[in-house]
Design an enzyme around this catalytic site. Sequence first.
Site, mmCIF file in Angstrom:
data_model
loop_
_atom_site.group_PDB
_atom_site.id
_atom_site.type_symbol
_atom_site.label_atom_id
_atom_site.label_comp_id
_atom_site.label_asym_id
_atom_site.label_seq_id
_atom_site.Cartn_x
_atom_site.Cartn_y
_atom_site.Cartn_z
ATOM 1 N N ASP A 11 0.850 -1.181 0.000
ATOM 2 C CA ASP A 11 0.000 0.000 0.000
ATOM 3 C C ASP A 11 0.888 1.234 0.000
ATOM 4 O O ASP A 11 2.045 1.185 0.448
ATOM 5 C CB ASP A 11 -0.920 0.011 1.225
ATOM 6 C CG ASP A 11 -1.930 1.160 1.166
ATOM 7 O OD1 ASP A 11 -2.675 1.244 0.175
ATOM 8 O OD2 ASP A 11 -1.956 1.986 2.099
ATOM 9 N N GLU A 13 0.838 5.804 0.411
ATOM 10 C CA GLU A 13 0.145 7.061 0.672
ATOM 11 C C GLU A 13 0.816 8.132 -0.186
ATOM 12 O O GLU A 13 2.017 8.038 -0.475
ATOM 13 C CB GLU A 13 0.199 7.443 2.149
ATOM 14 C CG GLU A 13 -0.463 6.430 3.084
ATOM 15 C CD GLU A 13 -1.952 6.246 2.835
ATOM 16 O OE1 GLU A 13 -2.581 7.186 2.271
ATOM 17 O OE2 GLU A 13 -2.476 5.179 3.175
ATOM 18 N N GLU A 56 -6.169 18.379 1.819
ATOM 19 C CA GLU A 56 -7.039 17.221 1.577
ATOM 20 C C GLU A 56 -6.301 15.908 1.829
ATOM 21 O O GLU A 56 -6.848 14.974 2.425
ATOM 22 C CB GLU A 56 -7.575 17.240 0.142
ATOM 23 C CG GLU A 56 -8.483 18.415 -0.177
ATOM 24 C CD GLU A 56 -7.697 19.660 -0.537
ATOM 25 O OE1 GLU A 56 -6.444 19.634 -0.521
ATOM 26 O OE2 GLU A 56 -8.345 20.682 -0.855
ATOM 27 N N HIS A 153 -5.467 6.669 7.345
ATOM 28 C CA HIS A 153 -4.810 5.750 6.424
ATOM 29 C C HIS A 153 -3.313 5.704 6.745
ATOM 30 O O HIS A 153 -2.688 6.729 6.993
ATOM 31 C CB HIS A 153 -5.002 6.209 4.974
ATOM 32 C CG HIS A 153 -6.387 6.010 4.464
ATOM 33 N ND1 HIS A 153 -6.665 5.344 3.291
ATOM 34 C CD2 HIS A 153 -7.589 6.375 4.971
ATOM 35 C CE1 HIS A 153 -7.974 5.326 3.092
ATOM 36 N NE2 HIS A 153 -8.553 5.952 4.103
ATOM 37 N N ASP A 158 -2.428 -0.504 6.669
ATOM 38 C CA ASP A 158 -3.381 -0.930 5.650
ATOM 39 C C ASP A 158 -2.916 -2.202 4.946
ATOM 40 O O ASP A 158 -3.740 -3.041 4.561
ATOM 41 C CB ASP A 158 -3.594 0.184 4.623
ATOM 42 C CG ASP A 158 -4.480 1.307 5.161
ATOM 43 O OD1 ASP A 158 -4.888 1.214 6.337
ATOM 44 O OD2 ASP A 158 -4.741 2.271 4.430
#
Length: 234
Positions: A11, A13, A56, A153, A158
Amino acid sequence: MQASNREIVLDTETTGLSPRQGDRLVEIGCVELINHVPTGKNHHVYINPERDMPEEAFRVHGLSDEFLRDKPVFADVVEDFIAFIGDATLIIHNAPFDMGFLNAELEWVQRPALTNPVIDTVMLAREKHPGARVSLDALCKHYGIDNSRRTLHGALLDSEILAEVYLELIGGRQVALALSEEARTYGAEPDARPRAAQRPQPLPPRLTQAELAAHAAFLEKELGDKAIWTQYES
């Protein structure tokens, strides 16, 4: 161990949604599986994106400009990342997103794109549960997987959760039981390798003495001495 038996749950980010619009990786998390069983070997790194963090994106993963400022840039971590994943199959939730960022970063440091086989667990979940929600949180709820730590997250967390979801998608506890039987067949030590975590199953309800006595009285009334097991009670 054959390479075909090795999988990497992965995963990332990022600073946003599109590397072609200047967004960058800020975190990579990987969990190694051998024969679908976590080995305990992980790879995790934070990355300085060399740009600002949009509000965001910060609300999604909580990684601030200040936190990432002293972290290595992608060019400094790429060798360790490539070495860890090797030629293993990559298990990724919404794979086009993560693969798009990884290959963009590799292109920017003049490295070839990844050619590893990829399993997209979003597609896997849609095939197994048509019409159902297939977000990671929704799948955790469906399979009873604890994701309470997932307040934000995080790439490694994750990946660890996705490893559990992936195991359920490909057969759940039956996979771990088959591997355990295989280990006994070939003489492996019982604890020679880590086992997939299995959720405890509820015990059947216990009858009270009064309930047992009532059941016995019912059988006596209905069957008398015709019950076959009374021949062996002595």
